[in-house]
Scaffold this active site. Structure first.
Site, mmCIF file in Angstrom:
data_model
loop_
_atom_site.group_PDB
_atom_site.id
_atom_site.type_symbol
_atom_site.label_atom_id
_atom_site.label_comp_id
_atom_site.label_asym_id
_atom_site.label_seq_id
_atom_site.Cartn_x
_atom_site.Cartn_y
_atom_site.Cartn_z
ATOM 1 N N ASP A 1 0.812 -1.227 0.000
ATOM 2 C CA ASP A 1 0.000 0.000 0.000
ATOM 3 C C ASP A 1 0.839 1.267 0.000
ATOM 4 O OD1 ASP A 1 1.042 -0.258 2.532
ATOM 5 O OD2 ASP A 1 -0.830 0.123 3.593
ATOM 6 N N LYS B 1 5.014 1.717 15.937
ATOM 7 C CA LYS B 1 3.875 2.480 16.470
ATOM 8 C C LYS B 1 4.060 2.873 17.947
ATOM 9 C CE LYS B 1 1.105 1.171 12.782
ATOM 10 N NZ LYS B 1 1.196 -0.189 12.284
HETATM 11 N N1 GDD Z 1 0.318 -11.748 3.746
HETATM 12 C C1 GDD Z 1 0.087 -10.936 4.786
HETATM 13 N N2 GDD Z 1 -0.231 -11.507 5.988
HETATM 14 N N3 GDD Z 1 0.162 -9.607 4.623
HETATM 15 C C2 GDD Z 1 -0.078 -8.825 5.700
HETATM 16 C C3 GDD Z 1 -0.412 -9.339 6.969
HETATM 17 C C4 GDD Z 1 -0.508 -10.765 7.101
HETATM 18 O O1 GDD Z 1 -0.792 -11.323 8.166
HETATM 19 N N4 GDD Z 1 -0.595 -8.297 7.815
HETATM 20 C C5 GDD Z 1 -0.380 -7.176 7.091
HETATM 21 N N5 GDD Z 1 -0.068 -7.485 5.814
HETATM 22 C C6 GDD Z 1 0.298 -6.565 4.731
HETATM 23 C C7 GDD Z 1 -0.752 -5.504 4.407
HETATM 24 O O2 GDD Z 1 -1.611 -5.976 3.375
HETATM 25 C C8 GDD Z 1 0.106 -4.329 3.942
HETATM 26 O O3 GDD Z 1 0.407 -4.404 2.560
HETATM 27 C C9 GDD Z 1 1.411 -4.506 4.698
HETATM 28 O O4 GDD Z 1 1.432 -5.861 5.169
HETATM 29 C C10 GDD Z 1 1.557 -3.541 5.892
HETATM 30 O O5 GDD Z 1 0.380 -3.616 6.666
HETATM 31 P P1 GDD Z 1 -0.413 -2.303 7.087
HETATM 32 O O6 GDD Z 1 -1.613 -2.743 7.835
HETATM 33 O O7 GDD Z 1 -0.569 -1.401 5.931
HETATM 34 O O8 GDD Z 1 0.614 -1.701 8.151
HETATM 35 P P2 GDD Z 1 0.826 -0.189 8.594
HETATM 36 O O9 GDD Z 1 0.646 0.743 7.468
HETATM 37 O O10 GDD Z 1 0.024 0.049 9.810
HETATM 38 O O11 GDD Z 1 2.387 -0.204 9.056
HETATM 39 C C11 GDD Z 1 3.381 -0.730 8.216
HETATM 40 O O12 GDD Z 1 3.731 0.184 7.182
HETATM 41 C C12 GDD Z 1 4.307 1.436 7.649
HETATM 42 C C13 GDD Z 1 4.651 2.251 6.429
HETATM 43 O O13 GDD Z 1 3.503 2.621 5.785
HETATM 44 C C14 GDD Z 1 4.610 -1.058 9.067
HETATM 45 O O14 GDD Z 1 5.511 -1.762 8.231
HETATM 46 C C15 GDD Z 1 5.267 0.218 9.611
HETATM 47 O O15 GDD Z 1 6.480 -0.095 10.275
HETATM 48 C C16 GDD Z 1 5.575 1.181 8.476
HETATM 49 O O16 GDD Z 1 6.101 2.410 8.996
HETATM 50 MG MG MG Z 2 -0.010 0.584 5.506
#
Ligand code: GDD
Ligand code: MG
Length: 365
Positions: free
Chosen positions: A110, A161
């Site tokens: 994303d 976070k």
């Molecule tokens: N296959 C799989 N399985 N994918 C997963 C899972 C899982 O269990 N959980 C999450 N994802 C995927 C989501 O689809 C997304 O593409 C990505 O992992 C990150 O998940 P988000 O839910 O978007 O996390 P976030 O935005 O809160 O935080 C992450 O991204 C930030 C940057 O935008 C973390 O990586 C943070 O450390 C980072 O700063």
């Molecule tokens: Mg994200």
């Protein structure tokens, strides 16, 4: 051979109801599903094999790419139960074809960014890193992983976070793109839920692995919230962000089958989907209008997404609103900002107003 894993198994809860039937990476951004923009960028960087780490609505990814005629191999690592980001990386790693010292790109599904993928891969190899993390700066780092680095780029710690003010030690954050030496990725436990952010990265730093930051200051946005999602799409249309799949920059991206009244204003990087109809005097500003949507005369939409086959009545006002599919918003509604309207919802004409006087009572007392 350059390989990549894309994490696409999340439920995209912050984008409901859009993600009720469609996983976040398959939502339309600047006229194409977001994942296709990512894939095009990977191909431009020389990637020839991609593994999708899927879980939520997994079959829709195979459906999306079943006729993909490009020179890219796509594999699917499906998690019956979500394994977390770390577990997902390890699970997808089983389908990689390279050797233990090969560099593997890993991307959150994303993130829209101007990152030069060849540059991060080059730096990873040149500095013989175990893992290289793309890092960027944001004004409010609380929703991200905090990653302070030393002068030489070594990662000092990883805090996902932060919850308290004391924990916010930097505004430098994990930008959601990594390069792993394959052997390091293979060592993540693959049989249980593991968070790469909460467990793997802090563990690698604590055990003295060579974890480096690749810091950039260019365009970067996580599209995980409604506002970021519409703004990311608009940025692609206006050229503030780039994708190999978007043509010359413009004020709007209008599908050839959409019908826009000459008296309507479609601006701010809005996207208008196939068969949509925008009425006279309507304003569509920095918004995404899905297929088959009708926007009535004089309606105004700012920073909003309207999913397919919905209707927005004449003179209604929507700001930062997410409208699910097959919804009907009657005429003369003024919705409070940041509403999310469920798929199929019906709001009668003059049903909601947040300013001025409500219309006269039409009920017989
Ligand atoms: N296959 C799989 N399985 N994918 C997963 C899972 C899982 O269990 N959980 C999450 N994802 C995927 C989501 O689809 C997304 O593409 C990505 O992992 C990150 O998940 P988000 O839910 O978007 O996390 P976030 O935005 O809160 O935080 C992450 O991204 C930030 C940057 O935008 C973390 O990586 C943070 O450390 C980072 O700063
Ligand atoms: Mg994200």
């Amino acid at each position: 051979m350059q390989e990549a894993i894309i994490l696409v198994g999340g439920k995209g809860t912050r984008l409901r109801p859009l993600t009720n039937h469609t996983p976040k990476p398959l939502l339309g951004v600047a006229g194409t599903s977001f994942i296709r923009h990512q894939i095009a960028k990977l191909m431009d960087a020389g990637v020839t094999h991609v593994v999708f780490a899927t879980s939520y609505l997994a079959s829709l990814f195979e459906e999306e790419f079943k006729d993909f005629g490009e020179s890219l191999d796509i594999s699917y690592a499906v998690e019956e139960v979500p394994l977390g980001t770390g577990g997902a990386i390890r699970n997808a790693g089983r389908l990689l074809r390279g050797g233990p010292d090969d560099a593997v790109l890993v991307l959150n599904g994303d993130i829209l960014s101007g990152l030069d993928l060849r540059a991060i891969l080059g730096e990873h190899r040149r500095r013989a890193a175990d893992v290289t993390l793309h890092l960027t700066r944001v004004p409010d780092p609380r929703a991200f992983g905090l990653v302070p680095t030393a002068e030489d780029g070594r990662v000092l710690s990883f805090l996902e976070k932060p919850r308290t003010a004391e924990e916010i030690v930097t505004d430098q954050i994990n930008a959601g793109c990594y390069v792993f030496r394959r052997a390091v990725l293979d060592a993540i436990p693959g049989d249980r839920e593991v968070s790469v952010e909460q467990e793997t990265f802090p563990g690698l730093v604590a055990t003295g692995h060579r974890v480096l930051g690749h810091i950039t200051r260019g365009y970067w946005r996580d599209l995980g919230t409604p506002l970021a999602f519409v703004h990311g799409s608009a940025d692609l249309v206006t050229g503030a962000a780039t994708s190999p799949l978007v043509g010359p920059a413009g004020d709007a991206l209008i599908h050839p089958t959409a019908v826009i009244d000459p008296g309507a204003l479609v601006t701010g990087g809005s996207t208008i989907g196939p068969g949509a109809v925008i009425g006279p005097g309507a304003v569509v500003d920095r918004s995404i209008i899905g297929a088959g949507v009708t926007v009535g005369a004089g309606a105004r939409l700012h920073d909003s997404v309207v999913d397919h086959d919905s209707t927005i009545g004449g003179d209604s006002l929507l700001r930062e609103t997410v409208v699910g599919c097959h919804a009907h918003i009657g005429a003369d509604n003024e919705l409070p900002a940041q509403l999310r309207l469920s798929c199929g919802i019906r709001i009668p004409a003059q049903g909601v107003r947040v300013s001025g006087t409500a219309t006269a009572c039409s009920t017989v007392h």
